[in-house]
Write a protein that holds these residues in place. Structure first.
Motif, short mmCIF file in Angstrom:
data_model
loop_
_atom_site.label_atom_id
_atom_site.label_comp_id
_atom_site.label_asym_id
_atom_site.label_seq_id
_atom_site.Cartn_x
_atom_site.Cartn_y
_atom_site.Cartn_z
N PRO A 65 46.59 44.27 98.66
CA PRO A 65 46.49 43.36 99.82
C PRO A 65 46.19 44.13 101.11
CG PRO A 65 48.79 43.73 99.20
CD PRO A 65 47.97 44.41 98.15
N GLY A 66 45.28 43.58 101.89
CA GLY A 66 44.79 44.32 103.05
C GLY A 66 43.96 45.49 102.56
N ASP A 67 44.40 46.69 102.91
CA ASP A 67 43.77 47.90 102.39
C ASP A 67 44.80 48.80 101.72
OD1 ASP A 67 45.18 48.59 104.60
OD2 ASP A 67 43.60 49.78 105.55
N ALA A 68 45.87 48.19 101.19
CA ALA A 68 46.98 48.97 100.65
C ALA A 68 46.57 49.78 99.43
CB ALA A 68 48.14 48.05 100.28
N GLY B 138 36.89 55.70 96.57
CA GLY B 138 35.88 55.02 95.76
C GLY B 138 35.71 53.56 96.15
N ILE B 139 36.82 52.86 96.37
CA ILE B 139 36.77 51.46 96.78
C ILE B 139 36.16 51.34 98.17
CG2 ILE B 139 38.16 49.41 97.27
CD1 ILE B 139 38.04 50.05 94.34
N TRP B 140 36.51 52.23 99.04
CA TRP B 140 35.98 52.19 100.41
C TRP B 140 34.46 52.43 100.42
CZ3 TRP B 140 36.44 56.36 104.71
CH2 TRP B 140 36.16 55.78 105.95
N SER B 141 34.02 53.37 99.63
CA SER B 141 32.58 53.62 99.54
C SER B 141 31.84 52.40 99.01
CB SER B 141 32.33 54.83 98.63
OG SER B 141 30.94 55.04 98.43
N PHE B 142 32.39 51.76 98.01
CA PHE B 142 31.76 50.55 97.45
C PHE B 142 31.73 49.42 98.47
CE2 PHE B 142 31.89 46.57 95.07
CZ PHE B 142 30.85 46.74 94.19
N VAL C 78 44.47 60.04 102.70
CA VAL C 78 45.86 60.29 102.33
C VAL C 78 46.28 59.38 101.19
CG1 VAL C 78 48.25 60.16 103.13
CG2 VAL C 78 46.49 61.18 104.59
N ARG C 79 45.89 58.11 101.28
CA ARG C 79 46.22 57.15 100.21
C ARG C 79 45.61 57.58 98.88
NH1 ARG C 79 43.77 53.12 102.19
NH2 ARG C 79 45.43 52.62 103.67
N THR C 80 44.39 58.06 98.92
CA THR C 80 43.72 58.49 97.69
C THR C 80 44.40 59.71 97.09
OG1 THR C 80 41.62 57.66 98.54
CG2 THR C 80 41.52 59.19 96.69
N LEU C 81 44.76 60.69 97.94
CA LEU C 81 45.41 61.89 97.45
C LEU C 81 46.79 61.59 96.86
CD1 LEU C 81 44.46 64.42 100.27
CD2 LEU C 81 43.48 64.25 97.99
N VAL C 82 47.55 60.73 97.54
CA VAL C 82 48.87 60.35 97.02
C VAL C 82 48.72 59.59 95.71
CG1 VAL C 82 50.92 58.95 97.47
CG2 VAL C 82 49.95 60.37 99.29
N PHE C 83 47.76 58.68 95.68
CA PHE C 83 47.51 57.88 94.48
C PHE C 83 47.13 58.77 93.30
CE2 PHE C 83 44.62 55.16 91.93
CZ PHE C 83 45.52 54.16 91.60
N ALA C 84 46.17 59.67 93.51
CA ALA C 84 45.72 60.55 92.42
C ALA C 84 46.82 61.52 92.01
CB ALA C 84 44.47 61.31 92.85
N ASN D 214 53.52 47.61 97.46
CA ASN D 214 54.24 48.49 96.55
C ASN D 214 54.14 48.01 95.10
OD1 ASN D 214 55.09 50.18 98.68
ND2 ASN D 214 56.86 48.86 99.08
N GLU D 215 54.28 46.70 94.91
CA GLU D 215 54.20 46.16 93.56
C GLU D 215 52.78 46.28 93.01
OE1 GLU D 215 55.67 42.21 93.65
OE2 GLU D 215 57.77 42.82 93.91
N ALA D 216 51.77 46.05 93.86
CA ALA D 216 50.39 46.20 93.42
C ALA D 216 50.11 47.64 93.02
CB ALA D 216 49.42 45.77 94.53
N PHE D 217 50.60 48.58 93.81
CA PHE D 217 50.43 49.99 93.48
C PHE D 217 51.13 50.32 92.17
CE2 PHE D 217 51.84 54.40 93.60
CZ PHE D 217 50.67 55.07 93.90
N ALA D 218 52.34 49.78 91.96
CA ALA D 218 53.09 50.06 90.73
C ALA D 218 52.37 49.53 89.50
CB ALA D 218 54.49 49.46 90.83
N VAL D 219 51.79 48.33 89.59
CA VAL D 219 51.07 47.76 88.44
C VAL D 219 49.84 48.60 88.12
CG1 VAL D 219 49.77 45.76 87.64
CG2 VAL D 219 51.93 45.43 88.85
#
Length: 322
Positions: free
Chosen positions: A269-272, A277-281, A96-102, A183-188
């Motif tokens: 931070p954490g797994d936010a 791709g990051i999880w696979s790595f 879900v995080r990947t789909l929202v991010f993309a 939220n700030e990490a995602f925004a950057v």
């Protein structure tokens, strides 16, 4: 003088003699040259893309850990890696995080790219050249180098962004860490990826806008249509194939974003900010479970192929409708 009127006689058409030999035109055989020219490209794709995918699929069915890495004799486990992946509680949240991010990245890239393309179409030649050079300069910057520059800009102690926000009086941003808040990490990361992707989308959409006849807009203006109505009735329908194409490419690129996330946050931070791709790595190289990492990568490839196939069908239908 007497005028002589010529009488036109209708000459009856003579039916062709059925006994006369007829020349049968045979269709030309398709040339093999186009297929021969495609062979080098297919060989390169098979070597660069095909073999790694096949190898990845083989590893995903093996218990490939540190022992197998050194001995070279992995154990075949069948679909155990995929079963473990399916039962992993982190799968749904990461997906879900990947789909929202993309999706948010692709939407932001298309909107900003379309706005920049309209700006390029509205300004004069000199300003258009300056905007084009700026876009190409941002696009030509290496991915890792631009990410490191972005990291320096948002650095807590010596970052330019913190200094600027504090200097203009927005707040006290000294020692403020942008990557400790999800939220700030995602925004950057969002700003960085969109900044890197907008040049291609803007230049591509501008090329499409420049091919739309100006008479369409003049006629719409005479009918009293405002800018938003002209955009909806003229620009969007004419740019539909191009929008679908850059949308497909944006989804593929944004789904596979890795360098920006890994260099800026490492998935934290954490797994936010942990995507597929990051999880696979992390599973492959941090947990030393290469079989599980390969299974995650294969699952992401299949998901991306499904999404891309849907958009390609829409692209083909849009091209046929024009």
């Amino acid at each position: 003088m007497s005028m002589v009127h010529a009488k036109h006689r209708t000459v009856p058409s003579v039916p062709p003699d059925s006994s006369a030999p007829r020349k049968v035109r045979r269709g030309r055989r398709p040339s093999a040259l186009p297929y021969a020219l495609l062979v080098p490209a297919l060989l390169v794709l098979a070597l660069v893309v095909g073999y790694p995918l096949v190898r990845l699929g083989v590893i995903s069915t093996q218990g490939y850990g540190l022992r197998a890495l050194f001995t070279g004799r992995p154990e075949s486990v069948g679909a155990a890696n995929y079963q473990e992946l399916w039962l992993n509680p982190a799968l749904v949240s990461t997906l879900v995080r990947t789909l929202v991010f993309a999706g948010s990245l692709a939407a932001g890239t298309l909107l900003i790219g379309l706005a920049v393309a309209h700006l390029m179409a509205a300004v004069g030649p000199r300003m258009r050249t300056a905007v084009t050079l700026s876009l190409i300069s941002a696009w030509a910057m290496p991915n890792v180098a631009s990410t490191l520059v972005w990291q320096w800009l948002f650095q807590p102690t010596y970052g330019v962004v913190n200094w600027l926000l504090t200097a203009v009086g927005i707040g006290d941003y000294q020692q403020h860490s942008w990557f400790s808040d999800p939220n700030e990490a995602f925004a950057v990361i969002w700003l960085l990826v969109v900044w890197q992707a907008v040049p291609f989308v803007a230049l591509t959409l501008y090329a499409g806008i420049s091919q739309i006849p100006r008479e369409y807009y003049e006629a719409a203006a005479c009918d009293g249509a405002n800018a938003l109505q002209r955009l909806r009735v003229i620009t969007f329908p004419c740019l539909r194939p191009i929008l679908l194409l850059v949308g497909i490419l944006s989804v593929i690129w944004d789904f596979n974003v890795f360098n920006q996330i890994w260099l800026l946050t490492g998935g934290g931070p954490g797994d936010a900010t942990t995507t597929i791709g990051i999880w696979s790595f992390q599973r492959a190289f941090a947990a030393q479970d290469y079989g599980q990492g390969a299974a995650i990568a294969i699952a992401s490839v299949l998901l991306l192929m499904t999404m891309t196939g849907y958009y390609v069908r829409r692209l083909i239908r849009a091209g046929e409708a024009l």
